[in-house]
Design a protein around this motif. Structure first.
Motif, short mmCIF file in Angstrom:
data_model
loop_
_atom_site.label_atom_id
_atom_site.label_comp_id
_atom_site.label_asym_id
_atom_site.label_seq_id
_atom_site.Cartn_x
_atom_site.Cartn_y
_atom_site.Cartn_z
N UNK A 24 5.95 -10.45 -3.69
CA UNK A 24 4.59 -10.13 -3.28
C UNK A 24 3.96 -9.07 -4.17
N UNK A 25 4.70 -7.98 -4.36
CA UNK A 25 4.15 -6.86 -5.13
C UNK A 25 3.80 -7.27 -6.56
N UNK A 30 -0.02 -8.73 -10.78
CA UNK A 30 -0.42 -9.64 -11.85
C UNK A 30 -1.85 -10.15 -11.64
N UNK A 31 -2.18 -10.49 -10.40
CA UNK A 31 -3.52 -11.01 -10.11
C UNK A 31 -4.59 -9.97 -10.42
N UNK A 58 5.68 -6.57 4.36
CA UNK A 58 5.87 -6.48 2.90
C UNK A 58 4.54 -6.44 2.14
N UNK A 59 3.49 -7.01 2.69
CA UNK A 59 2.18 -6.94 2.03
C UNK A 59 1.68 -5.51 2.06
N UNK A 60 1.80 -4.86 3.21
CA UNK A 60 1.37 -3.46 3.32
C UNK A 60 2.19 -2.56 2.39
N UNK A 61 3.49 -2.81 2.31
CA UNK A 61 4.34 -2.01 1.43
C UNK A 61 3.94 -2.21 -0.03
N UNK A 65 2.31 0.62 -2.80
CA UNK A 65 2.77 0.85 -4.17
C UNK A 65 1.62 0.72 -5.15
N UNK A 66 0.80 -0.31 -4.99
CA UNK A 66 -0.33 -0.53 -5.89
C UNK A 66 -1.37 0.57 -5.73
N UNK A 67 -1.48 1.12 -4.53
CA UNK A 67 -2.37 2.26 -4.30
C UNK A 67 -1.88 3.46 -5.13
#
Length: 234
Positions: A24-25, A30-31, A58-61, A65-67
């Protein structure tokens, strides 16, 4: 703001090995870095979770990270969206990139081997081909070229900081907004950089790097007022 359904319609899911969680991460990163999700695009957590076939956790996690990487921003009671910089913030990151690249270039030019020189020339050759192939290919090739220049420095922490600064500017797809004649000018800049680099002439190399960044900053200033690219400074 774009409709939330636009986000998942542009996602690509990388195949995971049997029994493993979907990446997911990395797929979200990449997107964003490829410009598939422009600045300001909202990230609908439940839709993204359904797309990957996972729970919202897992999306929130991944978004946390991306934040931390500066790729998304979070608003209380609103949610996440792809980070949208003001032009001044964007320009500041180019200053950061320039400072880090200059420091790395001094060491890289001294450390680089003939193999490194060949790789840099090859990467630059692919950049010329990518300029005619399309915006996405050109952006990716530009990135490979600049990283090829600094990797022989061996300054791994600096390179990670450089990568972070580069990544934060990518969602705006700056190179896709630069006209062909400006790209030709960048190519000429690169050729002078390579000549000084191979000659291990660090003073000329840094001077050419400064000239190149001045050229870049001039080019991006042409779309400083584009609301699709940059946030309102107010």
């Amino acid at each position: 703001m774009r409709r939330s359904s636009d986000f998942t319609s542009r996602l690509v899911r990388t195949a995971a090995a049997a029994g493993e969680m979907p990446p997911v991460e990395s797929d979200l990163r990449h997107a964003i870095l490829t410009g598939d999700q422009p600045p300001g695009t909202s990230v609908p957590i439940d839709e993204v979770a359904a797309f990957f076939g996972v729970s919202a956790i897992p999306v929130r996690e991944a978004l946390k990270t991306l934040f931390g990487e500066g790729l998304v921003e979070h608003r209380p009671h609103v949610g996440y969206r792809v980070a949208k910089l003001t032009f001044l913030e964007f320009r500041e990151l180019y200053d950061v990139r320039q400072a880090l690249e200059s420091a790395a270039l001094r060491a890289a030019a001294v450390n680089a081997t003939a193999v490194d020189h060949d790789r840099i020339r090859d990467t630059h050759g692919s950049l010329a081909d990518a300029s005619a192939a399309g915006d996405r290919e050109y952006a990716a090739a530009t990135r490979r070229f600049h990283f090829a220049l600094i990797e022989p420095s061996g300054m791994h922490r600096l390179i990670r900081m450089y990568e972070t600064a580069w990544n934060i500017t990518e969602p705006a797809r700056p190179m896709s907004r630069v006209p062909a004649h400006e790209r030709a000018g960048f190519h000429a800049d690169h050729e002078r950089l390579i000549a000084a680099y191979v000659a291990r002439d660090t003073e000329t190399l840094i001077a050419e790097s400064e000239r190149h960044y001045a050229h870049l900053k001039s080019a991006i200033s042409e779309f400083a007022d584009d609301p699709e690219c940059f946030a309102d400074p107010a």
